[in-house]
Design a protein around this motif. Sequence first.
Motif, short mmCIF file in Angstrom:
data_model
loop_
_atom_site.label_atom_id
_atom_site.label_comp_id
_atom_site.label_asym_id
_atom_site.label_seq_id
_atom_site.Cartn_x
_atom_site.Cartn_y
_atom_site.Cartn_z
N ASP A 1 44.82 40.19 34.03
CA ASP A 1 44.25 38.83 34.10
C ASP A 1 43.89 38.49 35.55
O ASP A 1 42.83 37.91 35.81
N GLU A 2 44.79 38.85 36.45
CA GLU A 2 44.59 38.50 37.86
C GLU A 2 43.34 39.19 38.44
O GLU A 2 42.58 38.60 39.22
N GLN A 3 43.15 40.44 38.05
CA GLN A 3 41.97 41.16 38.55
C GLN A 3 40.68 40.50 38.07
O GLN A 3 39.70 40.41 38.82
N VAL A 4 40.68 40.03 36.82
CA VAL A 4 39.47 39.38 36.30
C VAL A 4 39.23 38.05 37.03
O VAL A 4 38.09 37.73 37.39
N VAL A 5 40.30 37.30 37.26
CA VAL A 5 40.16 36.03 38.00
C VAL A 5 39.60 36.30 39.39
O VAL A 5 38.67 35.62 39.85
N ASP A 6 40.14 37.32 40.06
CA ASP A 6 39.66 37.66 41.41
C ASP A 6 38.18 38.06 41.37
O ASP A 6 37.38 37.66 42.22
N PHE A 7 37.83 38.88 40.37
CA PHE A 7 36.43 39.33 40.25
C PHE A 7 35.51 38.13 40.04
O PHE A 7 34.46 38.02 40.67
N CYS A 8 35.90 37.25 39.13
CA CYS A 8 35.06 36.09 38.82
C CYS A 8 34.89 35.20 40.05
O CYS A 8 33.82 34.62 40.28
N SER A 9 35.95 35.09 40.83
CA SER A 9 35.89 34.27 42.04
C SER A 9 34.88 34.86 43.04
O SER A 9 34.02 34.15 43.59
N LEU A 10 34.97 36.17 43.24
CA LEU A 10 34.03 36.84 44.16
C LEU A 10 32.60 36.79 43.63
O LEU A 10 31.64 36.68 44.38
#
Lengths: 221, 149
Positions: free
Chosen positions: B28-37
């Motif tokens: 989940d955290e990786q997807v949140v980080d990706f979406c933020s970038l």
Amino acid sequence: MTTYLDLHCHSVASDDSRATVLQYLKWINVLRKRGFTIDGIVLTEHRKFDYDIDYSQLAAEYGVLVLKGAELDTCFGHMLVYNVTKGLGKDIDFGDVKMDGRDLIQAAKHHGGIVVPAHPGRFGIGLVEYMEQGVEFPDLAIVERVNAGSKPEENERAETLCDNGGYLGTAGSDAHLASHIGRAVTEFKATVRTEPELVEALMSGEFRPIYIEETAAATIG
Amino acid sequence: MTTEYPKLYFEDVDLGDEIGPVVLSVSDEQVVDFCSLWGNPAPNRFTDQAEAERVGLEGPIVPGIMTMALVSRVLTDWAGAETVADLDLVFRGSVPHNEPLHMGIQISDTSEDDTGNMVQCDITMTNPAADRRYLIGTAMLNLPSRDAA
């Protein structure tokens, strides 16, 4: 002589495939080196048929039979058509995704072809869905029992359809990638070299669906 | 998550070779980080259960371009940087978070021509049982030759 054919595959002529016919033939020779037996393929492109394209030279070069059919969309799911003729092409609009599958079955029969519903157990779009709604297909004798691209539970529904409904079953890979060709094949007791011979072999009922692994025994035997 | 491979040359690969097995997982955290970038900050259908259900999904999914980036990284880890000439993926299902993603990669063609030493790979991504197919596709790699090394 026994013939092993993959009765369902798509080349780049179908919009969702990423394999050329040449790549399929190269991969079949990979399978043969691994000890499996496959004699040929039937290209079943989506919603189209190319009367002019000739793979005989390529087929001879690689020692693989290449026949042509089609996979057409109908209001009762996808249907594989073998021995497509120009007469059938005049009577049926291959691009009509809502055509009545029963009309296609009749028309193919009239023109010397045969129709085999593809992946009938597929949820939402397979023939089983329509049969469960009460639609009858009195002229239908054969369905695709094993589709190597289907989920196991979808193939189980196709098996149940065959076993309970008395339908004969074929097999095909439904390959859209080169490395998926031949994963499931139909074993014919007869020699098949042409599309009319394929129809004859299907009409004879002397065939069975198998996965490629089973052909290894044939090679050893 | 990066796997170390020796430098790969065109002469090292053959039709039918397989890479892997490669198993990925996306948190989940990786997807949140990706979406933020990416400029698509949470909450959205990729990060939030309610937003996913609102657009008809069972749950949040991994963005398609993130999946493509992951596939591309697997290929460059194996074949080296700047080898991927083309990546052509067809999504057959939504890629879930926090689940093992099994990648199958097979060499489906090789050729030498004016464009280089080309290697085509067939790519699949499935669940561990291989009865849920998330994507299929191909990658074209341009590998160096030992002759030129």
